[in-house]
Each structure stands twice: as structure tokens, then as C-alpha cells.
Motif scaffolding. Structure first.
Motif, short mmCIF file in Angstrom:
data_model
loop_
_atom_site.label_atom_id
_atom_site.label_comp_id
_atom_site.label_asym_id
_atom_site.label_seq_id
_atom_site.Cartn_x
_atom_site.Cartn_y
_atom_site.Cartn_z
N HIS A 192 -24.18 56.10 19.56
CA HIS A 192 -23.66 55.00 18.74
C HIS A 192 -23.40 53.77 19.59
N GLU A 196 -25.44 50.18 19.44
CA GLU A 196 -24.72 48.92 19.20
C GLU A 196 -25.11 47.87 20.23
N GLU A 199 -28.71 46.77 19.41
CA GLU A 199 -28.74 45.91 18.24
C GLU A 199 -28.22 44.52 18.56
N GLU A 217 -28.63 58.25 10.52
CA GLU A 217 -27.47 57.36 10.44
C GLU A 217 -27.78 56.03 11.13
N ARG A 221 -28.88 51.74 9.57
CA ARG A 221 -28.26 50.49 10.01
C ARG A 221 -29.28 49.40 10.32
#
Length: 237
Positions: A192, A196, A199, A217, A221
């Protein structure tokens, strides 16, 4: 740069365009078709998830998109330039300057520090050592790794190594980032955090990205999700 297409249509052209991509491999005396006419447009600033089961052709598609392999048929257009039939020297130059790669394994050079791993591709592209170091430190700071700049890969955690690999992939300001299971070797919490960072970097630089992942998941996003069915690219809702 404003293109003629933009002036006429009012719409920015795709930074990456796949048109009728076909690819087969020899299997015994026959052939095994993998890609059977793939069409796809990717636009600047867009993150697309590539979600497909093992054996569907994800890696083949990424290799062809990244000019590591040539298609049997079809065309790859990057930044308005047709690339499918270029010779190896021209393809290598485009990969070096316009395409960034991130893999499941970081592939950092073990004898060099984090910042040196970023400096090397920039220096190969012609950036002088002082400027390469400056840019490398800026990228590491953006990835919250400024305090780890002088550490070798062996001194970094798995998530830190992958963040260095992401920073290295964008060191030469590519047009397109291709990532093949970039968080596949990481635990969920670290995955995760790394996504992040990835991204945020894509959003900040405005490049376009295709990220192959089994993590649904993370895929949800992203801006778009695509899959491969019977050798063709299918858009998912």
C-alpha cells in the motif's frame, strides 16, 4: 506541444497507442498465439491497471509495449512516433529516454548506493555527474528516502528498495512507465505504501503508466482497468 490533431479535434492524442498487436511463439512444430489483435490507447497522466490471470499474456504485452520484443503484426506508437519496425539501436534509445520499467524484483545494482543507482541511467543518457546526483537526491527526497541515499540495496528494506527502483525508472523523465507486479514481493502494508509513492510520482510528473497487478484493491484505485481475454485487451468497469 500542441499537435495538429489537438487543434482539429480539441482532444489530446494518446501518448501510447497499440494498434492490432499480434504475437505468437513457436511450440514444437506449431505456434502458440498469445496476443491476437490488441488495441489500446494510453493518455498522459493516466494510470491503467492490467489485471489478468497468469499465462494470459501480461508480460508479453508489457515487453512489446516497452519495445523489448517486436510484435508479429501491428504497430506501437509512442509520442506520435511509430516504433514497431525500428531497428535495435533506435528502440534502445527510446527505451532509455521515453520508457521507464519497474519489475517485481528491484534489480538494483548491489555494489552501488541508492543515489548512485539513480545516477547511472541519467549519466548513460548524457547527464553530467553533478546534475545526475542533484536529480537523484531530489527524487529520493520525493520518495521519502533522502536519509537512505548513501545506503546500498542490502542496507534497505524491501519497500525501500522498490521505491528506489521506482525513482530510478522515472529518472530520465520518460513518457510512459511500465510496471510488472511492482508490489508482488511485498506484504500488504508495504504494498500500500509503495503504491501510494508510485501513484504520487505519476500524478506529479504527468507521465502515463500501465501497472500489471494481481492486487484487485490496488487496481480499483487506478484510473482504468484492463484485462486480456483470448489474446485481446478488454476494458473492465
Amino acid at each position: 506541444m500542441v499537435t495538429m490533431e489537438t487543434l482539429i479535434t480539441g482532444v489530446e492524442p494518446p501518448i501510447l497507442k497499440l494498434d492490432g498487436i499480434e504475437k505468437s511463439y513457436k511450440e514444437g512444430e506449431g505456434t502458440l498465439p498469445i496476443l491476437k489483435g490488441c488495441d489500446f490507447n494510453l493518455f498522459a497522466g493516466e494510470i491503467t491497471a492490467l489485471v489478468a490471470p497468469s499465462g494470459a499474456g501480461k508480460s508479453t504485452l508489457l515487453h512489446i509495449t516497452g519495445l523489448l520484443e517486436k510484435p508479429d503484426k501491428g504497430e506501437i506508437t509512442l509520442g506520435g512516433r511509430a516504433c514497431g519496425k525500428l531497428d535495435d539501436k533506435a528502440r534502445t534509445a527510446i527505451r532509455r529516454n521515453d520508457i521507464g520499467f519497474v519489475y517485481q524484483f528491484h534489480h538494483l545494482l548491489p555494489e552501488f548506493t541508492a543515489v548512485e543507482n539513480l545516477m547511472i541511467p541519467m549519466m548513460i543518457a548524457g547527464v553530467d555527474k553533478k546534475e545526475a546526483r542533484k536529480r537523484g537526491l531530489e527524487l529520493l527526497a520525493y520518495m521519502r528516502l533522502e536519509k537512505r541515499a548513501s545506503h546500498t540495496p542490502a542496507e534497505l528494506s524491501g519497500g525501500e528498495r522498490q521505491r528506489v527502483a521506482i525513482a530510478r525508472a522515472v529518472a530520465n523523465a520518460p513518457k510512459v512507465l511500465l510496471a510488472d507486479e511492482p508490489t508482488g514481493n511485498l506484504d500488504p502494508k508495504t504494498s500500500h505504501y509503495v503504491f501510494e509513492a508510485l501513484e504520487a510520482l505519476v500524478r506529479a510528473t504527468g507521465l502515463a503508466a500501465i501497472i500489471a497487478t494481481h492486487n484487485h484493491e490496488l487496481a480499483r484505485r487506478m484510473d482504468r482497468r484492463i484485462t486480456l481475454e483470448d489474446g485481446k485487451i478488454i476494458e473492465l468497469e
